[in-house]
Design a protein around this motif. Structure first.
Motif, mmCIF file in Angstrom:
data_model
loop_
_atom_site.group_PDB
_atom_site.id
_atom_site.type_symbol
_atom_site.label_atom_id
_atom_site.label_comp_id
_atom_site.label_asym_id
_atom_site.label_seq_id
_atom_site.Cartn_x
_atom_site.Cartn_y
_atom_site.Cartn_z
ATOM 1 N N ARG A 233 0.902 -1.292 0.146
ATOM 2 C CA ARG A 233 -0.066 -0.093 0.051
ATOM 3 C C ARG A 233 0.952 1.666 0.278
ATOM 4 N N ASN A 234 1.681 1.241 1.215
ATOM 5 C CA ASN A 234 2.691 2.419 0.726
ATOM 6 C C ASN A 234 3.575 2.892 -0.323
ATOM 7 N N SER A 235 3.905 1.333 -1.315
ATOM 8 C CA SER A 235 4.627 1.764 -2.737
ATOM 9 C C SER A 235 4.150 2.426 -3.769
ATOM 10 N N VAL A 236 2.743 1.706 -3.337
ATOM 11 C CA VAL A 236 1.579 2.305 -4.818
ATOM 12 C C VAL A 236 1.119 3.805 -4.028
ATOM 13 N N LEU A 237 0.796 4.321 -2.792
ATOM 14 C CA LEU A 237 1.248 5.680 -2.426
ATOM 15 C C LEU A 237 2.038 6.550 -2.894
ATOM 16 N N GLY A 238 3.656 6.232 -2.827
ATOM 17 C CA GLY A 238 4.619 6.578 -3.267
ATOM 18 C C GLY A 238 4.410 6.694 -4.578
ATOM 19 N N ILE A 239 4.272 5.210 -5.470
ATOM 20 C CA ILE A 239 4.830 6.027 -7.535
ATOM 21 C C ILE A 239 3.228 6.701 -7.200
ATOM 22 N N ALA A 240 2.170 7.245 -6.669
ATOM 23 C CA ALA A 240 0.964 8.184 -6.779
ATOM 24 C C ALA A 240 1.666 9.617 -6.258
ATOM 25 N N LEU A 241 2.124 9.710 -5.008
ATOM 26 C CA LEU A 241 3.059 10.933 -5.006
ATOM 27 C C LEU A 241 3.981 11.314 -5.960
ATOM 28 N N SER A 242 4.834 9.967 -6.484
ATOM 29 C CA SER A 242 6.000 10.632 -7.839
ATOM 30 C C SER A 242 5.276 11.695 -8.854
ATOM 31 N N LEU A 243 4.239 10.741 -8.933
ATOM 32 C CA LEU A 243 3.613 11.178 -10.500
ATOM 33 C C LEU A 243 2.755 12.311 -10.641
ATOM 34 N N SER A 244 2.075 12.608 -8.824
ATOM 35 C CA SER A 244 1.145 13.522 -8.911
ATOM 36 C C SER A 244 2.185 14.533 -9.026
ATOM 37 N N THR A 245 3.708 14.910 -8.592
ATOM 38 C CA THR A 245 4.129 15.668 -8.516
ATOM 39 C C THR A 245 4.584 17.380 -10.176
ATOM 40 N N THR A 246 3.839 16.586 -10.967
ATOM 41 C CA THR A 246 3.812 17.215 -11.951
ATOM 42 C C THR A 246 2.645 18.385 -11.944
ATOM 43 N N ALA A 247 2.239 18.244 -11.334
ATOM 44 C CA ALA A 247 1.103 19.402 -11.104
ATOM 45 C C ALA A 247 1.493 20.187 -8.973
ATOM 46 N N PHE A 248 2.158 20.027 -9.111
ATOM 47 C CA PHE A 248 3.143 20.719 -8.101
ATOM 48 C C PHE A 248 3.669 22.250 -9.057
ATOM 49 N N ALA A 249 3.086 23.717 -8.119
ATOM 50 C CA ALA A 249 3.426 24.248 -9.021
ATOM 51 C C ALA A 249 4.539 24.977 -8.211
ATOM 52 N N SER A 250 5.325 26.016 -9.274
ATOM 53 C CA SER A 250 6.478 26.734 -8.886
ATOM 54 C C SER A 250 6.190 28.119 -8.986
ATOM 55 N N VAL A 251 6.435 29.202 -7.703
ATOM 56 C CA VAL A 251 5.867 30.450 -8.080
ATOM 57 C C VAL A 251 6.881 31.258 -9.054
ATOM 58 N N GLY A 252 8.117 30.232 -9.385
ATOM 59 C CA GLY A 252 8.843 30.863 -10.776
ATOM 60 C C GLY A 252 8.298 31.242 -12.195
ATOM 61 N N GLN A 253 6.707 30.103 -12.168
ATOM 62 C CA GLN A 253 5.953 29.512 -13.635
ATOM 63 C C GLN A 253 5.087 30.641 -13.577
ATOM 64 N N PHE A 254 5.133 31.617 -13.011
ATOM 65 C CA PHE A 254 3.657 32.819 -13.510
ATOM 66 C C PHE A 254 4.759 34.206 -13.265
ATOM 67 N N PRO A 255 4.210 35.211 -14.284
ATOM 68 C CA PRO A 255 4.362 36.237 -14.278
ATOM 69 C C PRO A 255 4.758 36.951 -12.899
ATOM 70 N N ALA A 256 5.550 37.519 -13.088
ATOM 71 C CA ALA A 256 6.379 38.292 -11.579
ATOM 72 C C ALA A 256 6.074 39.941 -11.364
ATOM 73 N N SER A 257 5.887 40.348 -12.457
ATOM 74 C CA SER A 257 4.962 41.928 -12.785
ATOM 75 C C SER A 257 3.786 42.102 -13.872
ATOM 76 N N GLY A 258 3.571 42.846 -13.510
ATOM 77 C CA GLY A 258 2.063 43.305 -14.775
ATOM 78 C C GLY A 258 1.714 44.560 -14.878
ATOM 79 N N PRO A 259 0.858 45.387 -15.004
ATOM 80 C CA PRO A 259 0.532 46.275 -14.651
ATOM 81 C C PRO A 259 -0.555 47.054 -13.824
ATOM 82 N N THR A 260 -0.012 48.051 -13.298
ATOM 83 C CA THR A 260 -0.628 48.209 -12.167
ATOM 84 C C THR A 260 -1.780 49.944 -12.159
ATOM 85 N N VAL A 261 -2.395 50.126 -11.092
ATOM 86 C CA VAL A 261 -2.809 51.259 -10.789
ATOM 87 C C VAL A 261 -2.523 51.655 -9.441
#
Length: 227
Positions: free
Chosen positions: A59-87
């Motif tokens: 069960r733990n090995s299956v969970l480990g595989i699932a967690l490793s596969l799900s890491t592709t959905a994890f976000a890094s702030v660097g993947q998103f814009p750090a600047s943009g229009p302001t008012v």
């Protein structure tokens, strides 16, 4: 015995030491047989316990595989814009479908707005934005997840049910997430980020900044801690 120069040296062990080696080999053989016997008895008497351990390991090995596969959905702030229009001021302003972040807002709020601007050309797609943040289309909770991920406020996409327990209860100063089973939208610095426009039924579903307000009746209000 006289040693001939240049001849290899041959070690002559005393007879007593040789006997000790023979005794030690016999002792090891007896020990191995006893260990094997004890192991066999343990396996026989604890078969049920071993089966439980094996199931837990699997069960733990299956969970480990699932967690490793799900890491592709994890976000890094660097993947998103750090600047943009302001008012100036504290309220975001919508101009030609693009939200301008208020200069007085915290950086995380600005980044959420700039991230959501990236979705203004994306179509609505049920389940979009859930397996990964950068997708070809987005549904309601996928849209809100994307904006919050751009601010570093979530690390994995969330669905509408999960957003009902997000952050802290009640409206926030800068960001409020409104969630119920089946739908989620957010209000960020005064602008509504939503895939539907109930006051204008002719508008097609899409992840957009909406020009009108929406009554939050039936929704649970949640907000990120400190915002």
């Amino acid at each position: 015995m006289k040693r001939v120069p240049g001849a290899p040296v041959v070690a002559n062990f005393p007879p007593q030491r040789r006997r000790r080696r023979i005794v030690n080999r016999r002792s090891l053989k007896v020990c191995d047989e006893n260990c094997a016997c004890l192991a066999g008895r343990f396996l026989k008497n604890n078969r049920h316990l071993i089966e439980i351990i094996v199931k837990l390991l699997l069960r733990n090995s299956v969970l480990g595989i699932a967690l490793s596969l799900s890491t592709t959905a994890f976000a890094s702030v660097g993947q998103f814009p750090a600047s943009g229009p302001t008012v100036p001021g504290n309220d975001a302003v919508l101009r030609n479908g693009v939200a301008h972040a208020p200069v007085n807002a915290p950086v995380s709020v600005k980044r959420a707005i700039w991230a959501a601007n990236q979705l203004r050309t994306k179509p609505y797609r049920f389940g979009g934005g859930h397996k990964k943040f950068h997708d070809t289309g987005y549904d309601c909770s996928g849209t809100v997840s994307y904006a919050l991920a751009g601010a570093g406020l979530v690390s994995i996409p969330m669905n509408s049910k999960e957003f009902r327990n997000y952050g802290t209860r009640g409206p926030g100063k800068w960001i409020t997430v409104y969630a119920r089973n089946g739908h989620t939208f957010a209000v960020i610095a005064g602008l509504r980020l939503d895939t539907t426009s109930p006051h204008n039924p002719s508008r097609r579903w899409a992840p957009r900044w909406q020009p009108t307000e929406r009554m939050p009746r039936g929704f649970e209000a949640r907000h990120p801690v400190g915002l």
